[in-house]
Motif scaffolding. Sequence first.
Motif, PDB file in Angstrom:
ATOM      1  N   ILE A   1     -12.451  -4.056   6.913  1.00  0.00           N
ATOM      2  CA  ILE A   1     -11.431  -2.655   7.049  1.00  0.00           C
ATOM      3  C   ILE A   1     -12.250  -3.070   8.581  1.00  0.00           C
ATOM      4  O   ILE A   1     -12.844  -2.323   9.114  1.00  0.00           O
ATOM      5  CB  ILE A   1     -11.326  -1.228   6.792  1.00  0.00           C
ATOM      6  CG1 ILE A   1     -10.728  -1.740   5.077  1.00  0.00           C
ATOM      7  CG2 ILE A   1     -10.090  -0.570   7.239  1.00  0.00           C
ATOM      8  CD1 ILE A   1     -11.205  -0.581   4.944  1.00  0.00           C
TER       9      ILE A   1
ATOM     10  N   ARG B   1       3.530   6.638   7.750  1.00  0.00           N
ATOM     11  CA  ARG B   1       2.570   7.568   6.455  1.00  0.00           C
ATOM     12  C   ARG B   1       3.553   8.979   6.922  1.00  0.00           C
ATOM     13  O   ARG B   1       2.681   9.253   7.902  1.00  0.00           O
ATOM     14  CB  ARG B   1       1.392   7.362   5.739  1.00  0.00           C
ATOM     15  CG  ARG B   1       0.994   6.381   4.758  1.00  0.00           C
ATOM     16  CD  ARG B   1       0.325   6.453   4.523  1.00  0.00           C
ATOM     17  NE  ARG B   1      -0.713   5.321   5.470  1.00  0.00           N
ATOM     18  CZ  ARG B   1      -0.880   4.136   5.713  1.00  0.00           C
ATOM     19  NH1 ARG B   1      -0.692   3.337   5.779  1.00  0.00           N
ATOM     20  NH2 ARG B   1      -1.455   3.839   6.783  1.00  0.00           N
TER      21      ARG B   1
ATOM     22  N   VAL C   1       0.772  -1.208   0.272  1.00  0.00           N
ATOM     23  CA  VAL C   1      -0.306   0.128   0.413  1.00  0.00           C
ATOM     24  C   VAL C   1       1.084   1.153  -0.258  1.00  0.00           C
ATOM     25  O   VAL C   1       1.494   1.796   0.710  1.00  0.00           O
ATOM     26  CB  VAL C   1      -0.880   0.455   1.072  1.00  0.00           C
ATOM     27  CG1 VAL C   1      -2.212   1.248   1.177  1.00  0.00           C
ATOM     28  CG2 VAL C   1      -1.951  -0.921   0.837  1.00  0.00           C
TER      29      VAL C   1
ATOM     30  N   ILE D   1      -7.646   0.410  -3.078  1.00  0.00           N
ATOM     31  CA  ILE D   1      -8.450  -0.383  -1.661  1.00  0.00           C
ATOM     32  C   ILE D   1      -9.301   0.577  -0.992  1.00  0.00           C
ATOM     33  O   ILE D   1      -9.926   0.316   0.545  1.00  0.00           O
ATOM     34  CB  ILE D   1      -7.254  -0.675  -1.118  1.00  0.00           C
ATOM     35  CG1 ILE D   1      -6.168   0.548  -0.329  1.00  0.00           C
ATOM     36  CG2 ILE D   1      -6.756  -1.947  -1.770  1.00  0.00           C
ATOM     37  CD1 ILE D   1      -5.638  -0.066  -0.169  1.00  0.00           C
TER      38      ILE D   1
ATOM     39  N   LYS E   1       0.099   4.066  -0.399  1.00  0.00           N
ATOM     40  CA  LYS E   1      -0.357   5.738  -0.868  1.00  0.00           C
ATOM     41  C   LYS E   1       0.134   6.993   0.224  1.00  0.00           C
ATOM     42  O   LYS E   1       1.141   6.207   1.501  1.00  0.00           O
ATOM     43  CB  LYS E   1      -2.042   5.581  -0.105  1.00  0.00           C
ATOM     44  CG  LYS E   1      -1.879   4.992   1.474  1.00  0.00           C
ATOM     45  CD  LYS E   1      -3.362   4.874   2.088  1.00  0.00           C
ATOM     46  CE  LYS E   1      -3.019   4.462   3.306  1.00  0.00           C
ATOM     47  NZ  LYS E   1      -4.592   3.655   3.495  1.00  0.00           N
TER      48      LYS E   1
ATOM     49  N   ASN F   1      -5.765   4.796  -2.178  1.00  0.00           N
ATOM     50  CA  ASN F   1      -6.824   4.618  -1.339  1.00  0.00           C
ATOM     51  C   ASN F   1      -7.051   5.595  -2.186  1.00  0.00           C
ATOM     52  O   ASN F   1      -8.509   6.028  -1.745  1.00  0.00           O
ATOM     53  CB  ASN F   1      -6.907   4.368  -0.648  1.00  0.00           C
ATOM     54  CG  ASN F   1      -6.096   5.936   0.508  1.00  0.00           C
ATOM     55  OD1 ASN F   1      -5.769   6.155   0.014  1.00  0.00           O
ATOM     56  ND2 ASN F   1      -6.561   5.978   1.799  1.00  0.00           N
TER      57      ASN F   1
ATOM     58  N   ARG G   1      -2.832  -6.549   2.637  1.00  0.00           N
ATOM     59  CA  ARG G   1      -3.084  -4.762   1.674  1.00  0.00           C
ATOM     60  C   ARG G   1      -1.737  -4.643   3.274  1.00  0.00           C
ATOM     61  O   ARG G   1      -1.867  -3.976   4.560  1.00  0.00           O
ATOM     62  CB  ARG G   1      -4.318  -4.019   1.824  1.00  0.00           C
ATOM     63  CG  ARG G   1      -4.985  -4.862   1.207  1.00  0.00           C
ATOM     64  CD  ARG G   1      -6.363  -3.665   1.468  1.00  0.00           C
ATOM     65  NE  ARG G   1      -6.819  -4.115   2.743  1.00  0.00           N
ATOM     66  CZ  ARG G   1      -7.431  -4.515   2.884  1.00  0.00           C
ATOM     67  NH1 ARG G   1      -8.981  -5.253   2.597  1.00  0.00           N
ATOM     68  NH2 ARG G   1      -8.126  -3.344   4.621  1.00  0.00           N
ATOM     69  N   VAL G   2      -0.875  -4.429   2.885  1.00  0.00           N
ATOM     70  CA  VAL G   2      -0.071  -3.945   3.610  1.00  0.00           C
ATOM     71  C   VAL G   2       0.853  -2.584   3.804  1.00  0.00           C
ATOM     72  O   VAL G   2       1.594  -2.612   2.551  1.00  0.00           O
ATOM     73  CB  VAL G   2       1.006  -5.285   4.250  1.00  0.00           C
ATOM     74  CG1 VAL G   2       1.571  -4.152   5.132  1.00  0.00           C
ATOM     75  CG2 VAL G   2       0.936  -6.659   4.624  1.00  0.00           C
ATOM     76  N   GLY G   3       0.800  -1.442   4.711  1.00  0.00           N
ATOM     77  CA  GLY G   3       1.372  -0.985   4.226  1.00  0.00           C
ATOM     78  C   GLY G   3       2.327   0.179   4.537  1.00  0.00           C
ATOM     79  O   GLY G   3       3.975  -0.162   5.210  1.00  0.00           O
ATOM     80  N   SER G   4       2.293   0.760   6.009  1.00  0.00           N
ATOM     81  CA  SER G   4       3.381   1.058   7.142  1.00  0.00           C
ATOM     82  C   SER G   4       4.676  -0.106   7.679  1.00  0.00           C
ATOM     83  O   SER G   4       5.409   0.898   7.945  1.00  0.00           O
ATOM     84  CB  SER G   4       2.635   1.873   8.117  1.00  0.00           C
ATOM     85  OG  SER G   4       2.079   1.329   8.757  1.00  0.00           O
TER      86      SER G   4
ATOM     87  N   MET H   1     -13.964  -7.441   0.828  1.00  0.00           N
ATOM     88  CA  MET H   1     -13.274  -7.033   1.781  1.00  0.00           C
ATOM     89  C   MET H   1     -13.965  -6.350   2.704  1.00  0.00           C
ATOM     90  O   MET H   1     -14.818  -6.229   2.629  1.00  0.00           O
ATOM     91  CB  MET H   1     -12.812  -5.719   0.487  1.00  0.00           C
ATOM     92  CG  MET H   1     -11.060  -5.087   1.218  1.00  0.00           C
ATOM     93  SD  MET H   1     -12.285  -3.773   1.776  1.00  0.00           S
ATOM     94  CE  MET H   1     -11.328  -2.019   1.310  1.00  0.00           C
TER      95      MET H   1
ATOM     96  N   MET I   1      -4.217  -5.747   7.967  1.00  0.00           N
ATOM     97  CA  MET I   1      -3.157  -4.852   6.670  1.00  0.00           C
ATOM     98  C   MET I   1      -1.423  -5.216   8.044  1.00  0.00           C
ATOM     99  O   MET I   1      -1.734  -6.230   8.549  1.00  0.00           O
ATOM    100  CB  MET I   1      -3.672  -3.532   7.233  1.00  0.00           C
ATOM    101  CG  MET I   1      -5.229  -3.417   7.034  1.00  0.00           C
ATOM    102  SD  MET I   1      -5.991  -1.793   6.627  1.00  0.00           S
ATOM    103  CE  MET I   1      -5.975  -1.448   8.479  1.00  0.00           C
ATOM    104  N   SER I   2      -1.225  -4.167   7.762  1.00  0.00           N
ATOM    105  CA  SER I   2       0.106  -4.173   8.857  1.00  0.00           C
ATOM    106  C   SER I   2      -0.173  -5.188  10.025  1.00  0.00           C
ATOM    107  O   SER I   2       1.197  -5.312  10.252  1.00  0.00           O
ATOM    108  CB  SER I   2       0.532  -2.728   8.862  1.00  0.00           C
ATOM    109  OG  SER I   2       1.478  -2.500   7.725  1.00  0.00           O
TER     110      SER I   2
HETATM  111  C1  LIG Z   1      -3.979   3.096   4.643  1.00  0.00           C
HETATM  112  C2  LIG Z   1      -4.850   1.507   4.090  1.00  0.00           C
HETATM  113  C3  LIG Z   1      -4.354   0.225   4.041  1.00  0.00           C
HETATM  114  C4  LIG Z   1      -2.829  -0.479   5.343  1.00  0.00           C
HETATM  115  O1  LIG Z   1      -2.555   0.749   6.145  1.00  0.00           O
HETATM  116  P1  LIG Z   1      -1.459   0.385   7.282  1.00  0.00           P
HETATM  117  O2  LIG Z   1      -1.841  -0.362   8.450  1.00  0.00           O
HETATM  118  O3  LIG Z   1      -0.052   0.894   6.693  1.00  0.00           O
HETATM  119  O4  LIG Z   1      -0.744  -1.259   6.409  1.00  0.00           O
HETATM  120  C5  LIG Z   1      -4.961  -1.436   4.442  1.00  0.00           C
HETATM  121  N1  LIG Z   1      -5.834  -0.851   3.866  1.00  0.00           N
HETATM  122  C6  LIG Z   1      -7.088   0.279   3.480  1.00  0.00           C
HETATM  123  C7  LIG Z   1      -8.030   0.061   2.918  1.00  0.00           C
HETATM  124  C8  LIG Z   1      -5.870   0.955   3.406  1.00  0.00           C
HETATM  125  O5  LIG Z   1      -6.616   2.270   3.519  1.00  0.00           O
END
Ligand SMILES: *Cc1c(COP(=O)(O)O)cnc(C)c1O
Length: 217
Positions: free
Chosen positions: A159, A214, A29, A76, A31, A52, A205-208, A157, A189-190
Amino acid sequence: MSLAEIESGIAEACERAGRPRNDVHLIAVSKVQPDARVEAVLQAGHRLFGENRVQEAVGKWPRFREQYPDAKVHLIGPLQSNKVRQAVELFDAIHTVDRTKLARRLADLAQERGASPELFIQVNTGEEPQKAGVSPAEADDFIAEVRAMDLPLAGLMCIPPAEEEPSLHFALLGKIAARNGLTGLSMGMSGDYKQAIALGATHVRVGSALFGARDYD
Ligand SMILES: *Cc1c(COP(=O)(O)O)cnc(C)c1O
């Protein structure tokens, strides 16, 4: 963490769950991340990313794809009806289909273009008023509705609410998918991707954890 560390976390979670590693796709991810960080992950060989916001993605992915034509990007985050055309032109998958009007617009564009991104229906498993997604009670009907529009529906999907045990939400999403014959599960996620894999996630979905925190200013 590095890409290699996340990859080995995924491999470990798959092994523990008795699932083949290639059942699970890592969506990086990207963003809000600086281009240099995204570039580093591309250079390391990763090709699947998540954004996103349509506007932000339109501003950077055509450029990255000049250099990495096989890079794939999934939406996402929420999709407004007036950005659907831009979205279908850019994204390989959309994880946030959550209303009839949006599905209809996607179906019209699929007809017109002869192609459609893969779609996931977002389910608001925590029934949080501020969050997008269909409620668990409406999910079966909405899934049938999207299927009747001849759209390529890959799965569901969610959250989970920040303060609740995510596994309960992952299990609920898995149950809704299973009773509707859907195999794709975009969840984790993370902080909880290993739990999501244990409960059947096909797209984490792995971002941070991958890119670092971020920085929104
Ligand atoms: C930002 C985001 C993520 C990633 O989140 P992290 O906690 O940084 O891994 C995953 N899914 C969605 C829908 C997001 O908006």
